[in-house]
Design an enzyme around this catalytic site. Structure first.
Site, PDB file in Angstrom:
ATOM      1  N   HIS A  93       0.873  -1.186   0.000  1.00  0.00           N
ATOM      2  CA  HIS A  93       0.000   0.000   0.000  1.00  0.00           C
ATOM      3  C   HIS A  93       0.909   1.236   0.000  1.00  0.00           C
ATOM      4  O   HIS A  93       1.662   1.445  -0.946  1.00  0.00           O
ATOM      5  CB  HIS A  93      -0.921  -0.103   1.225  1.00  0.00           C
ATOM      6  CG  HIS A  93      -2.027   0.900   1.304  1.00  0.00           C
ATOM      7  ND1 HIS A  93      -2.442   1.660   0.245  1.00  0.00           N
ATOM      8  CD2 HIS A  93      -2.833   1.264   2.350  1.00  0.00           C
ATOM      9  CE1 HIS A  93      -3.437   2.441   0.621  1.00  0.00           C
ATOM     10  NE2 HIS A  93      -3.692   2.235   1.903  1.00  0.00           N
TER      11      HIS A  93
ATOM     12  N   ASP B 264       2.594   5.264  -7.154  1.00  0.00           N
ATOM     13  CA  ASP B 264       3.866   5.170  -6.442  1.00  0.00           C
ATOM     14  C   ASP B 264       5.062   4.925  -7.344  1.00  0.00           C
ATOM     15  O   ASP B 264       6.202   4.968  -6.886  1.00  0.00           O
ATOM     16  CB  ASP B 264       3.792   4.057  -5.394  1.00  0.00           C
ATOM     17  CG  ASP B 264       2.948   4.491  -4.227  1.00  0.00           C
ATOM     18  OD1 ASP B 264       3.017   5.681  -3.876  1.00  0.00           O
ATOM     19  OD2 ASP B 264       2.215   3.658  -3.681  1.00  0.00           O
TER      20      ASP B 264
ATOM     21  N   HIS C  49      -2.778  -2.545  -9.549  1.00  0.00           N
ATOM     22  CA  HIS C  49      -3.689  -1.881  -8.618  1.00  0.00           C
ATOM     23  C   HIS C  49      -4.957  -2.710  -8.519  1.00  0.00           C
ATOM     24  O   HIS C  49      -5.399  -3.273  -9.518  1.00  0.00           O
ATOM     25  CB  HIS C  49      -4.013  -0.466  -9.105  1.00  0.00           C
ATOM     26  CG  HIS C  49      -4.538   0.419  -8.036  1.00  0.00           C
ATOM     27  ND1 HIS C  49      -5.852   0.422  -7.683  1.00  0.00           N
ATOM     28  CD2 HIS C  49      -3.909   1.291  -7.211  1.00  0.00           C
ATOM     29  CE1 HIS C  49      -6.019   1.283  -6.691  1.00  0.00           C
ATOM     30  NE2 HIS C  49      -4.854   1.812  -6.380  1.00  0.00           N
TER      31      HIS C  49
HETATM   32  N1  ACO Z   1       4.338  -7.382 -10.373  1.00  0.00           N
HETATM   33  C1  ACO Z   1       4.162  -8.600 -10.942  1.00  0.00           C
HETATM   34  N2  ACO Z   1       2.970  -9.250 -11.000  1.00  0.00           N
HETATM   35  C2  ACO Z   1       1.925  -8.637 -10.456  1.00  0.00           C
HETATM   36  C3  ACO Z   1       2.013  -7.365  -9.840  1.00  0.00           C
HETATM   37  C4  ACO Z   1       3.281  -6.728  -9.810  1.00  0.00           C
HETATM   38  N3  ACO Z   1       3.435  -5.535  -9.256  1.00  0.00           N
HETATM   39  N4  ACO Z   1       0.806  -7.004  -9.371  1.00  0.00           N
HETATM   40  C5  ACO Z   1      -0.026  -8.003  -9.682  1.00  0.00           C
HETATM   41  N5  ACO Z   1       0.639  -8.992 -10.351  1.00  0.00           N
HETATM   42  C6  ACO Z   1       0.062 -10.221 -10.904  1.00  0.00           C
HETATM   43  C7  ACO Z   1      -0.321 -11.197  -9.803  1.00  0.00           C
HETATM   44  O1  ACO Z   1       0.733 -12.104  -9.562  1.00  0.00           O
HETATM   45  C8  ACO Z   1      -1.530 -11.870 -10.418  1.00  0.00           C
HETATM   46  O2  ACO Z   1      -1.098 -12.809 -11.378  1.00  0.00           O
HETATM   47  P1  ACO Z   1      -1.921 -14.209 -11.579  1.00  0.00           P
HETATM   48  O3  ACO Z   1      -3.354 -13.816 -11.831  1.00  0.00           O
HETATM   49  O4  ACO Z   1      -1.260 -14.876 -12.713  1.00  0.00           O
HETATM   50  O5  ACO Z   1      -1.767 -14.935 -10.269  1.00  0.00           O
HETATM   51  C9  ACO Z   1      -2.226 -10.769 -11.192  1.00  0.00           C
HETATM   52  O6  ACO Z   1      -1.181  -9.842 -11.527  1.00  0.00           O
HETATM   53  C10 ACO Z   1      -3.312 -10.042 -10.411  1.00  0.00           C
HETATM   54  O7  ACO Z   1      -2.729  -9.527  -9.212  1.00  0.00           O
HETATM   55  P2  ACO Z   1      -3.371  -9.595  -7.777  1.00  0.00           P
HETATM   56  O8  ACO Z   1      -2.261  -9.675  -6.781  1.00  0.00           O
HETATM   57  O9  ACO Z   1      -4.444 -10.644  -7.742  1.00  0.00           O
HETATM   58  O10 ACO Z   1      -4.075  -8.171  -7.709  1.00  0.00           O
HETATM   59  P3  ACO Z   1      -4.574  -7.456  -6.405  1.00  0.00           P
HETATM   60  O11 ACO Z   1      -5.667  -6.555  -6.830  1.00  0.00           O
HETATM   61  O12 ACO Z   1      -4.865  -8.414  -5.306  1.00  0.00           O
HETATM   62  O13 ACO Z   1      -3.287  -6.610  -5.922  1.00  0.00           O
HETATM   63  C11 ACO Z   1      -1.690  -4.909  -5.675  1.00  0.00           C
HETATM   64  C12 ACO Z   1      -3.082  -5.269  -6.181  1.00  0.00           C
HETATM   65  C13 ACO Z   1      -1.538  -5.295  -4.203  1.00  0.00           C
HETATM   66  C14 ACO Z   1      -1.500  -3.389  -5.774  1.00  0.00           C
HETATM   67  C15 ACO Z   1      -0.631  -5.644  -6.532  1.00  0.00           C
HETATM   68  O14 ACO Z   1      -0.765  -5.255  -7.885  1.00  0.00           O
HETATM   69  C16 ACO Z   1       0.786  -5.403  -6.043  1.00  0.00           C
HETATM   70  O15 ACO Z   1       1.250  -6.105  -5.145  1.00  0.00           O
HETATM   71  N6  ACO Z   1       1.531  -4.408  -6.649  1.00  0.00           N
HETATM   72  C17 ACO Z   1       2.855  -4.055  -6.205  1.00  0.00           C
HETATM   73  C18 ACO Z   1       2.801  -3.190  -4.954  1.00  0.00           C
HETATM   74  C19 ACO Z   1       2.321  -1.774  -5.227  1.00  0.00           C
HETATM   75  O16 ACO Z   1       2.795  -1.100  -6.148  1.00  0.00           O
HETATM   76  N7  ACO Z   1       1.385  -1.316  -4.402  1.00  0.00           N
HETATM   77  C20 ACO Z   1       0.857   0.052  -4.479  1.00  0.00           C
HETATM   78  C21 ACO Z   1      -0.575   0.050  -4.843  1.00  0.00           C
HETATM   79  S1  ACO Z   1      -1.143   1.695  -5.061  1.00  0.00           S
HETATM   80  C22 ACO Z   1      -1.343   2.263  -3.484  1.00  0.00           C
HETATM   81  O17 ACO Z   1      -1.620   1.571  -2.544  1.00  0.00           O
HETATM   82  C23 ACO Z   1      -1.182   3.638  -3.325  1.00  0.00           C
END
Ligand code: ACO
Length: 429
Positions: free
Chosen positions: A268, A363, A307
């Site tokens: 987050h 971010d 996201h």
């Molecule tokens: N890098 C690589 N793969 C990713 C990423 C990433 N940053 N984010 C998602 N994926 C992949 C997941 O592995 C998943 O793959 P799969 O379906 O083959 O298993 C798919 O994309 C969907 O991702 P989820 O994790 O199910 O998406 P969710 O909505 O639960 O998570 C989150 C969103 C937490 C933001 C995620 O994208 C993440 O961890 N990103 C990196 C951290 C980040 O930048 N956070 C800031 C968010 S913005 C904020 O809070 C201000």
């Protein structure tokens, strides 16, 4: 003829239920009438991480994640970033309308004249270890503020509530700046109420021996725009936490400490910090392909990408790229920018990211700007928490005024042991 209802047939019993649909949503409590027999508890919906559950009706922030739209109280984020300032946006988020000239003057005065903190808060912060994480200090200090303002517990009194809101918005930059000065071993700088909200923040961070600190107007404006972009984001992890804690009628200081704690995590608000550490680790554009191989092999995440709501380019990330250009004019270019641009270029063309709708989020670039402005990396999540304060508080007030809300208390599906008798210790295997 179309009807605003959903018909559900329970194949266990053959019974049919007609459930009202409003705003493309059914009320989860309507499912409770679906039972196999009379003494059944009734059906529930299962939604870990609230992926498809609306926990509230809200009039504050609108996001269309597929189209990449973000609006506060109906106003598009790009128009606010272009034409407004953080304090005006804070007013808009809190009260629902843009202020008149008189309303703004009063609001600005109310905020800029509550910036001082109690001397004991300064002493409290002084007690942290020299290397304490600034957000850890921020969370603890905001929680401690509840003991300085015990009237904040009178959450049903609108005037008292507004007083605490003004205090929090006014004082969070001071607490944040003190946490920074502490980590640098520098004396704390008292607020200068003649400066703007962000100008004063820069003053409390940077002032040394000069009689009067003059903020650089470009950096002051850049910070203001970044604050606008972070002011609210509907029911994210931190805001949902604020509402959950507030739902038990906890005071706003303690509730907000919880919201800031949710923001701490790298998934987050801690993501901007994680992005910077990732870029430093990559070190050079030539190492990007190898790094991306690791991401696609699921060895790690590409921080700052993806996201829960945006499945398109985060509109805030677009604006931040413009802010970066302005800041780099003053500070010189951050060499990490080239690595970020290369990561983005590859990701936007690569099937792994395209298929999963993974785009840069707010971010991805904010940390590069903060670093160019010489903020230490550990300050990045604090720079998120300062402007998010107004979003947390506006959502908290909306929750308290919403007659449909009650203490937040999710259900569970129990899959543990059935009843069994206690076994004395010497009879256990
Ligand atoms: N890098 C690589 N793969 C990713 C990423 C990433 N940053 N984010 C998602 N994926 C992949 C997941 O592995 C998943 O793959 P799969 O379906 O083959 O298993 C798919 O994309 C969907 O991702 P989820 O994790 O199910 O998406 P969710 O909505 O639960 O998570 C989150 C969103 C937490 C933001 C995620 O994208 C993440 O961890 N990103 C990196 C951290 C980040 O930048 N956070 C800031 C968010 S913005 C904020 O809070 C201000």
């Amino acid at each position: 003829m179309s009807k605003n209802t959903l018909t559900i047939t329970d194949n266990r019993t053959g019974k049919t239920y007609e459930i009202p649909v409003e705003y493309d949503t059914i009320e989860a409590m309507q499912l409770r009438q679906i039972k196999v027999n009379d003494d059944d508890f009734g059906m529930m919906s299962y939604d870990p991480a609230f992926k498809n559950t609306a926990s509230t009706k809200s009039k504050i922030t609108f996001i269309d994640g597929d189209k990449g739209i973000l609006r506060y109280r109906g106003y598009p984020i790009d128009q606010l970033a272009e034409s407004s300032n953080y304090l005006e946006v804070a007013y808009l988020i809190l009260f629902g309308e843009l202020p008149t000239k008189e309303q703004y003057a009063q609001w600005e005065h109310d905020i800029l004249h509550h910036t001082f903190v109690h001397e004991s808060i300064k002493h409290l912060m002084h007690a942290f270890r020299y290397d304490a994480h600034p957000l850890g200090m921020f969370i603890a200090t905001v929680a401690a503020m509840s003991t300085f303002y015990p009237e904040g517990r009178d959450i049903h009194n609108e005037d008292t509530r507004m007083k605490q809101i003004q205090r929090l918005i006014a004082k969070v930059p001071t607490v944040a700046a003190f946490s920074y000065r502490h980590s640098r071993g520098l004396p704390y700088v008292y607020p200068d109420n003649e400066l703007s909200y962000t100008g004063n923040f820069l003053n409390m961070l940077d002032k040394m021996t000069e009689v009067r600190y003059e903020p650089n107007p470009i950096l002051e404006r850049a910070l203001d725009v970044l604050f606008i972009l972070h002011a609210d984001h509907e029911q994210n992890c931190g805001t949902a936490t604020m509402r959950v804690i507030g739902s038990s009628h906890t005071d706003p200081y303690t509730s907000m400490a919880g919201a800031a704690a949710a923001l701490y995590g790298p998934l987050h608000g801690g993501a901007n910090e994680a992005v910077l550490r990732m870029l430093i680790e990559i070190g050079d554009v030539k190492n990007v392909p190898e790094f991306m191989k690791g991401v696609k092999n699921r060895e790690r995440l590409l921080m700052g990408f993806g996201h829960r709501v945006y499945k398109n380019y985060d509109p805030r990330a677009k604006i931040i790229k413009q802010v970066a250009d302005d800041v780099f004019e003053v500070t010189g270019k951050n060499p990490l920018l080239d690595i970020a641009l290369e990561l983005e270029r590859i990701a936007l063309e690569d099937d792994f990211f395209v298929e999963r709708n993974l785009y840069p989020n707010v971010d991805f670039y904010s940390g590069i700007i903060y670093q160019a402005m010489r903020f230490p990396i550990s300050m990045f999540p604090v720079l998120f928490a300062i402007p998010r304060t107004v979003g947390w508080l506006a959502q908290w007030v909306e929750m308290l005024n919403d007659s449909e809300q009650k203490i937040a208390r999710p259900r569970q599906i129990y899959l543990g042991e059935d009843e069994r008798d206690f076994v004395p210790m010497d009879e256990r295997n």
